[in-house]
Scaffold this motif. Structure first.
Motif, PDB file in Angstrom:
ATOM      1  N   LEU A 177      35.352  14.667  21.498  1.00  0.00           N
ATOM      2  CA  LEU A 177      34.484  14.915  20.948  1.00  0.00           C
ATOM      3  C   LEU A 177      34.602  16.695  21.386  1.00  0.00           C
ATOM      4  O   LEU A 177      34.030  17.523  20.760  1.00  0.00           O
ATOM      5  N   LYS A 178      35.052  16.977  23.008  1.00  0.00           N
ATOM      6  CA  LYS A 178      35.064  18.049  23.329  1.00  0.00           C
ATOM      7  C   LYS A 178      36.025  19.145  22.296  1.00  0.00           C
ATOM      8  O   LYS A 178      36.363  20.332  22.008  1.00  0.00           O
ATOM      9  N   ASN A 179      36.902  18.030  22.061  1.00  0.00           N
ATOM     10  CA  ASN A 179      38.524  19.123  21.393  1.00  0.00           C
ATOM     11  C   ASN A 179      37.635  19.024  20.341  1.00  0.00           C
ATOM     12  O   ASN A 179      37.946  19.918  18.811  1.00  0.00           O
ATOM     13  N   MET A 180      37.100  17.945  19.891  1.00  0.00           N
ATOM     14  CA  MET A 180      36.373  18.056  18.013  1.00  0.00           C
ATOM     15  C   MET A 180      35.430  20.025  17.877  1.00  0.00           C
ATOM     16  O   MET A 180      35.500  20.597  17.248  1.00  0.00           O
ATOM     17  N   GLU A 181      34.993  20.133  19.297  1.00  0.00           N
ATOM     18  CA  GLU A 181      33.617  21.170  19.299  1.00  0.00           C
ATOM     19  C   GLU A 181      34.166  22.160  19.149  1.00  0.00           C
ATOM     20  O   GLU A 181      34.013  23.543  18.622  1.00  0.00           O
ATOM     21  N   ILE A 182      35.339  22.723  20.335  1.00  0.00           N
ATOM     22  CA  ILE A 182      36.646  23.104  19.951  1.00  0.00           C
ATOM     23  C   ILE A 182      37.393  23.815  18.069  1.00  0.00           C
ATOM     24  O   ILE A 182      37.419  25.061  18.913  1.00  0.00           O
ATOM     25  N   SER A 183      37.699  23.052  17.932  1.00  0.00           N
ATOM     26  CA  SER A 183      38.312  23.324  16.478  1.00  0.00           C
ATOM     27  C   SER A 183      37.420  23.342  15.732  1.00  0.00           C
ATOM     28  O   SER A 183      37.311  24.238  15.264  1.00  0.00           O
ATOM     29  N   LEU A 184      35.907  22.863  15.499  1.00  0.00           N
ATOM     30  CA  LEU A 184      35.086  23.635  14.941  1.00  0.00           C
ATOM     31  C   LEU A 184      34.250  24.806  15.233  1.00  0.00           C
ATOM     32  O   LEU A 184      34.368  25.829  14.307  1.00  0.00           O
TER      33      LEU A 184
END
Length: 208
Positions: free
Chosen positions: A194-201
């Protein structure tokens, strides 16, 4: 042998309890107004939208009694006042990690608030993957002739952090039997995803 004190039959008087929490409720309203004010200011002057939503709650009488009992404190108004800092609580849900620190900074600039304690579980997550920024503020409540301070616990987190925390709470809270160790490992991995997804967004937002 160490003795454990258990207060099985003690309960708080309803009338005393509701009188006791009244200033905590006033302190919570005070914090809500502060956050609403600077959030509207950011929207109007900077076209910035750091906050998605705000949740708040006053701990219920039964929950307060249970927490005192779990920690082997007397179940009394005085004990609650002396030992509990989360009677009034609010959760500020932001979009991205940078927004969390924007809100944290703006709150700390308000010089009539007292910082009682804080924990940055974003830079230093818990072992199970939990991430959030916790601050307990002493919030002034003004009366005729005096000012008293009451603690309000503010948790600031992103949407992805809140999703993880909500699901973890649903799966693990008061679990009987205890959650197996492999589930805890999985939860920590989901937190990273989820952290990586947030960084990508967040990168998509910067590229706009």
């Amino acid at each position: 042998m160490e003795l454990t004190l258990i207060y099985e039959n003690e309960v708080l008087n309803d009338k005393e309890f509701f009188e006791f929490i009244r200033p905590y409720r006033d302190a919570l309203i005070n914090m809500q107004l502060r956050i609403d004010t600077f959030n509207q200011d950011l929207r109007h002057n900077y076209k910035d939208y750091p906050i998605h939503n705000i949740q708040q709650r006053i701990k219920e009488k039964s929950s307060l009694e249970q927490k005192l009992k779990r920690n082997n404190y007397p179940i009394t108004i005085e004990s609650a006042r002396d030992h509990l800092t989360d009677i009034a609580g609010m959760r500020v849900i932001c979009y991205f990690e940078k927004d969390v620190y924007t809100v944290e900074s703006l709150l700390k600039k308000q010089n009539d608030l007292i910082i009682i304690k804080e924990s940055d579980y974003i830079k230093q997550p818990k072992a199970n993957g939990y991430r959030s920024y916790h601050i307990v503020f002493g919030v002034p409540v003004y009366y005729s002739g005096r000012t008293d301070y009451f603690p309000v616990e503010v948790q600031i987190r992103t949407l992805s952090m809140d999703l993880w925390a909500s699901m973890e709470h649903r799966i693990c809270y008061k679990s009987n039997p205890p959650i197996p160790e492999n589930v805890t490992v999985d939860l920590a991995e989901y937190a990273k995803e989820l952290k990586n997804m947030e960084i990508s967004l967040s990168k998509l937002l910067k590229d706009k």
